[in-house]
Design an enzyme around this catalytic site. Structure first.
Site, PDB file in Angstrom:
ATOM      1  N   GLY A  12      -0.395 -32.888  26.405  1.00 32.84           N
ATOM      2  CA  GLY A  12       0.396 -32.873  27.640  1.00 32.84           C
ATOM      3  C   GLY A  12       1.568 -31.922  27.518  1.00 32.84           C
ATOM      4  O   GLY A  12       2.630 -32.125  28.112  1.00 32.84           O
ATOM      5  N   ALA A  13       1.348 -30.854  26.750  1.00 28.05           N
ATOM      6  CA  ALA A  13       2.446 -29.952  26.370  1.00 28.05           C
ATOM      7  C   ALA A  13       3.084 -29.252  27.560  1.00 28.05           C
ATOM      8  O   ALA A  13       4.247 -28.858  27.491  1.00 28.05           O
ATOM      9  CB  ALA A  13       1.929 -28.930  25.369  1.00 28.05           C
ATOM     10  N   ALA A  14       2.332 -29.090  28.654  1.00 31.37           N
ATOM     11  CA  ALA A  14       2.894 -28.394  29.811  1.00 31.37           C
ATOM     12  C   ALA A  14       3.592 -29.345  30.779  1.00 31.37           C
ATOM     13  O   ALA A  14       4.105 -28.918  31.811  1.00 31.37           O
ATOM     14  CB  ALA A  14       1.788 -27.639  30.551  1.00 31.37           C
ATOM     15  N   ILE A  17       7.788 -34.054  29.874  1.00 32.83           N
ATOM     16  CA  ILE A  17       8.260 -34.493  28.551  1.00 32.83           C
ATOM     17  C   ILE A  17       8.006 -33.376  27.531  1.00 32.83           C
ATOM     18  O   ILE A  17       8.866 -33.078  26.697  1.00 32.83           O
ATOM     19  CB  ILE A  17       7.569 -35.803  28.104  1.00 32.83           C
ATOM     20  N   ARG A  93      -0.630 -43.328  37.152  1.00 31.88           N
ATOM     21  CA  ARG A  93      -1.206 -44.191  38.200  1.00 31.88           C
ATOM     22  C   ARG A  93      -0.951 -43.526  39.551  1.00 31.88           C
ATOM     23  O   ARG A  93       0.155 -43.121  39.856  1.00 31.88           O
ATOM     24  CB  ARG A  93      -0.535 -45.558  38.174  1.00 31.88           C
ATOM     25  N   ARG A  99      -4.858 -51.496  37.973  1.00 34.27           N
ATOM     26  CA  ARG A  99      -4.550 -51.368  36.552  1.00 34.27           C
ATOM     27  C   ARG A  99      -5.809 -51.039  35.733  1.00 34.27           C
ATOM     28  O   ARG A  99      -5.776 -50.223  34.816  1.00 34.27           O
ATOM     29  CB  ARG A  99      -3.900 -52.662  36.058  1.00 34.27           C
ATOM     30  N   GLN A 113      -9.618 -38.279  22.078  1.00 33.16           N
ATOM     31  CA  GLN A 113      -8.533 -37.779  21.218  1.00 33.16           C
ATOM     32  C   GLN A 113      -8.496 -38.560  19.897  1.00 33.16           C
ATOM     33  O   GLN A 113      -8.279 -37.987  18.831  1.00 33.16           O
ATOM     34  CB  GLN A 113      -7.189 -37.851  21.946  1.00 33.16           C
ATOM     35  N   VAL A 130       2.898 -41.770  23.548  1.00 30.63           N
ATOM     36  CA  VAL A 130       3.960 -41.846  24.552  1.00 30.63           C
ATOM     37  C   VAL A 130       3.349 -42.109  25.934  1.00 30.63           C
ATOM     38  O   VAL A 130       3.901 -42.846  26.743  1.00 30.63           O
ATOM     39  CB  VAL A 130       4.779 -40.523  24.571  1.00 30.63           C
ATOM     40  N   ASP A 160      13.106 -47.757  25.064  1.00 26.56           N
ATOM     41  CA  ASP A 160      13.618 -49.074  25.465  1.00 26.56           C
ATOM     42  C   ASP A 160      14.736 -49.518  24.517  1.00 26.56           C
ATOM     43  O   ASP A 160      15.760 -50.053  24.942  1.00 26.56           O
ATOM     44  CB  ASP A 160      12.467 -50.091  25.459  1.00 26.56           C
ATOM     45  N   HIS A 188       5.551 -51.843  26.166  1.00 24.42           N
ATOM     46  CA  HIS A 188       6.413 -50.909  26.914  1.00 24.42           C
ATOM     47  C   HIS A 188       6.072 -51.053  28.397  1.00 24.42           C
ATOM     48  O   HIS A 188       5.322 -50.271  28.965  1.00 24.42           O
ATOM     49  CB  HIS A 188       6.204 -49.461  26.456  1.00 24.42           C
TER      50      HIS A 188
HETATM   51  N1  LIG Z   1       6.517 -44.751  26.319  1.00 26.50           N
HETATM   52  C1  LIG Z   1       7.558 -44.336  27.033  1.00 26.50           C
HETATM   53  O1  LIG Z   1       8.682 -44.788  26.796  1.00 26.50           O
HETATM   54  C2  LIG Z   1       7.416 -43.333  28.148  1.00 26.50           C
HETATM   55  C3  LIG Z   1       8.570 -42.848  28.785  1.00 26.50           C
HETATM   56  C4  LIG Z   1       8.432 -41.901  29.789  1.00 26.50           C
HETATM   57  C5  LIG Z   1       7.178 -41.448  30.164  1.00 26.50           C
HETATM   58  N2  LIG Z   1       6.080 -41.945  29.554  1.00 26.50           N
HETATM   59  C6  LIG Z   1       4.730 -41.501  29.896  1.00 26.50           C
HETATM   60  O2  LIG Z   1       4.493 -40.229  29.293  1.00 26.50           O
HETATM   61  C7  LIG Z   1       3.434 -39.571  29.987  1.00 26.50           C
HETATM   62  C8  LIG Z   1       3.787 -38.116  30.256  1.00 26.50           C
HETATM   63  O3  LIG Z   1       4.904 -38.033  31.102  1.00 26.50           O
HETATM   64  P1  LIG Z   1       5.330 -36.633  31.736  1.00 26.50           P
HETATM   65  O4  LIG Z   1       6.522 -36.921  32.562  1.00 26.50           O
HETATM   66  O5  LIG Z   1       5.411 -35.565  30.710  1.00 26.50           O
HETATM   67  O6  LIG Z   1       4.087 -36.355  32.701  1.00 26.50           O
HETATM   68  P2  LIG Z   1       3.626 -34.975  33.348  1.00 26.50           P
HETATM   69  O7  LIG Z   1       2.676 -35.352  34.425  1.00 26.50           O
HETATM   70  O8  LIG Z   1       4.794 -34.113  33.648  1.00 26.50           O
HETATM   71  O9  LIG Z   1       2.817 -34.290  32.161  1.00 26.50           O
HETATM   72  C9  LIG Z   1       1.635 -34.809  31.639  1.00 26.50           C
HETATM   73  C10 LIG Z   1       0.836 -33.635  31.134  1.00 26.50           C
HETATM   74  O10 LIG Z   1      -0.308 -34.166  30.477  1.00 26.50           O
HETATM   75  C11 LIG Z   1      -1.369 -33.294  30.732  1.00 26.50           C
HETATM   76  N3  LIG Z   1      -2.637 -33.958  30.457  1.00 26.50           N
HETATM   77  C12 LIG Z   1      -3.341 -34.790  31.250  1.00 26.50           C
HETATM   78  N4  LIG Z   1      -4.495 -35.126  30.669  1.00 26.50           N
HETATM   79  C13 LIG Z   1      -4.515 -34.528  29.467  1.00 26.50           C
HETATM   80  C14 LIG Z   1      -5.443 -34.478  28.412  1.00 26.50           C
HETATM   81  N5  LIG Z   1      -6.615 -35.135  28.483  1.00 26.50           N
HETATM   82  N6  LIG Z   1      -5.148 -33.739  27.324  1.00 26.50           N
HETATM   83  C15 LIG Z   1      -4.004 -33.057  27.248  1.00 26.50           C
HETATM   84  N7  LIG Z   1      -3.081 -33.039  28.224  1.00 26.50           N
HETATM   85  C16 LIG Z   1      -3.334 -33.768  29.320  1.00 26.50           C
HETATM   86  C17 LIG Z   1      -1.170 -32.882  32.179  1.00 26.50           C
HETATM   87  O11 LIG Z   1      -1.862 -31.673  32.478  1.00 26.50           O
HETATM   88  C18 LIG Z   1       0.341 -32.712  32.236  1.00 26.50           C
HETATM   89  O12 LIG Z   1       0.742 -31.370  31.935  1.00 26.50           O
HETATM   90  C19 LIG Z   1       3.206 -40.411  31.251  1.00 26.50           C
HETATM   91  O13 LIG Z   1       2.097 -41.265  31.009  1.00 26.50           O
HETATM   92  C20 LIG Z   1       4.463 -41.247  31.353  1.00 26.50           C
HETATM   93  O14 LIG Z   1       4.249 -42.436  32.072  1.00 26.50           O
HETATM   94  C21 LIG Z   1       6.173 -42.877  28.538  1.00 26.50           C
HETATM   95  O1  LIG Z   2       6.507 -43.292  33.345  1.00 27.44           O
HETATM   96  C1  LIG Z   2       6.937 -44.411  33.670  1.00 27.44           C
HETATM   97  O2  LIG Z   2       6.308 -45.193  34.409  1.00 27.44           O
HETATM   98  C2  LIG Z   2       8.275 -44.877  33.179  1.00 27.44           C
HETATM   99  C3  LIG Z   2       8.457 -44.671  31.707  1.00 27.44           C
HETATM  100  O3  LIG Z   2       7.518 -45.397  30.960  1.00 27.44           O
HETATM  101  C4  LIG Z   2       9.855 -45.072  31.313  1.00 27.44           C
HETATM  102  O4  LIG Z   2      10.038 -46.105  30.658  1.00 27.44           O
HETATM  103  O5  LIG Z   2      10.788 -44.316  31.658  1.00 27.44           O
END
Ligand SMILES: NC(=O)c1ccc[n+]([C@@H]2O[C@H](COP(=O)([O-])OP(=O)(O)OC[C@H]3O[C@@H](n4cnc5c(N)ncnc54)[C@H](O)[C@@H]3O)[C@@H](O)[C@H]2O)c1
Ligand SMILES: O=C(O)C[C@H](O)C(=O)O
Length: 329
Positions: A12-14, A17, A93, A99, A113, A130, A160, A188
């Site tokens: 998800g490098a692009a 996050i 989602r 869900r 993966q 993540v 968190d 989470h």
């Molecule tokens: N655990 C935590 O505390 C926490 C906190 C914040 C966000 N998140 C989660 O992190 C994830 C990413 O958030 P974001 O804001 O960067 O989202 P984003 O939509 O900006 O980026 C996600 C990226 O993942 C890529 N992607 C999708 N499927 C893929 C695959 N099969 N292989 C490689 N790359 C793929 C997409 O093309 C996109 O560039 C989300 O699921 C979000 O809910 C988790």
């Molecule tokens: O991406 C989300 O739904 C929220 C994220 O998990 C967060 O805790 O900020």
């Protein structure tokens, strides 16, 4: 520089996050100021161009520790020789999605993966998931990697943990540096339980310093547990820089160790401690040393905490049943 570079794979490098994360990895904040890194960026095919743009910017930073960047849409290439894998890319989602649909869509990402990690990663691979639902995505990836020790698959609850530190510091008029031994238990998700009963504020028991169970139940816990939704509401996008920061903290602590007398929170496969069913990936208080973590044992769990830990763990067990039913584990 003579040290062998560490291969760090980011999926998800692009994404948002990814953009907040990669520059910090390349500057040495993930593993240390003396550890060279090679980055592998995994993206879906349509996002490869955007990942290339980020890689151009990484080049333009001329980070002395960055010894290479490879961009690919093939997990087998991305995880080849990986020492650290940050699984950020996930299927969000969308409207009308249940869900179960979300778990199934993410199974399509985390299962292959996990298999690619199993087949190609380095022997010392450490995985942080993540992408949400992080705990259960980690379980799916782990199940697809039977040759990798199960404990190498972890899920992020450090955001968190960090959120809880700041809320407690504000309430007690202290700084986050004064607070130790705080714990996030469970998932989470909104059921997570931030526990201050064993925490200390400047050496004093945090629950006693606060002395206000109503604040704990009605303010602190919901504020921390629903912070992700509050950020989305305020920013119009989910947390990115703070999530990237927590990912850096999680791996840095795992690799470099917790401070004496303190612990952190990590989503890890349960060994049955504290009545958490074995195998689910749940958040625990952990200490880390020499690249390994251990659950802090012997904490007394009061009724207030027990009910909340059980509720979050129940949700994780249900998620496990759901992905089992879908044949994902
Ligand atoms: N655990 C935590 O505390 C926490 C906190 C914040 C966000 N998140 C989660 O992190 C994830 C990413 O958030 P974001 O804001 O960067 O989202 P984003 O939509 O900006 O980026 C996600 C990226 O993942 C890529 N992607 C999708 N499927 C893929 C695959 N099969 N292989 C490689 N790359 C793929 C997409 O093309 C996109 O560039 C989300 O699921 C979000 O809910 C988790
Ligand atoms: O991406 C989300 O739904 C929220 C994220 O998990 C967060 O805790 O900020």
């Amino acid at each position: 520089m003579t040290r062998t570079p560490v291969n760090v794979t980011v999926t998800g490098a692009a994404g948002q996050i990814g953009y907040a994360l990669l520059f910090r990895i390349a500057s040495g904040q993930l593993l240390g100021a003396d550890v060279p890194v090679k980055l592998r960026l995994l993206e879906i095919t349509p996002a490869l161009k955007a990942a290339e743009g980020t890689a151009m910017e990484l080049d333009d930073c001329a980070f002395p520790l960055l010894q290479g960047i490879e961009i690919t849409d093939d997990p087998n290439v991305a995880f080849d020789g990986a020492n650290v894998a940050l699984l950020v890319g996930a299927r969000p989602r969308t409207k009308g999605m249940e869900r179960g649909d979300l778990l199934e869509a993410n199974g399509g990402i985390f299962k292959p993966q996990g298999k690619a990690i199993n087949d190609h990663a380095a022997d010392d691979i450490k995985v942080l998931v993540v992408g949400n639902p992080a705990n259960t995505n980690a379980l799916i990836a782990q199940a697809a990697a039977p040759d990798v020790p199960a404990e190498r698959f972890t899920a992020m609850t450090r955001l968190d943990h960090n959120r809880a530190l700041t809320q407690l510091a504000k309430k007690t008029g202290s700084t986050v540096a004064d607070i130790k031994r705080l714990t996030i238990w469970g998932n989470h998700s909104a059921t997570q339980y931030p526990d201050i009963f064993h925490a200390t504020v400047a050496g004093k028991n945090a629950a006693e310093v606060v002395g206000d169970e109503k604040w704990l139940a009605e303010d602190f816990i919901p504020t921390v547990a629903k912070r992700g939704a509050a950020i989305i509401e305020a920013r119009g996008a989910s947390s990115a820089a703070s999530a990237a920061n927590a990912a850096i903290d999680h791996v840095h602590t795992w690799v470099n160790g917790t401070a004496e007398g303190d612990w952190t929170s990590m989503g890890i496969p349960s060994d049955g401690s504290y009545g958490v069913p074995e195998g689910i990936i749940s958040s625990f208080p952990v200490t880390t040393k020499d690249g390994k973590y251990e659950i802090v044992q012997g904490l007394e769990i009061n009724d207030f905490s027990r009910a909340r830990i059980d509720a979050s763990v129940k949700e994780l067990s249900e998620e496990r049943e759901a992905v089992r039913g879908l044949g994902l584990i």
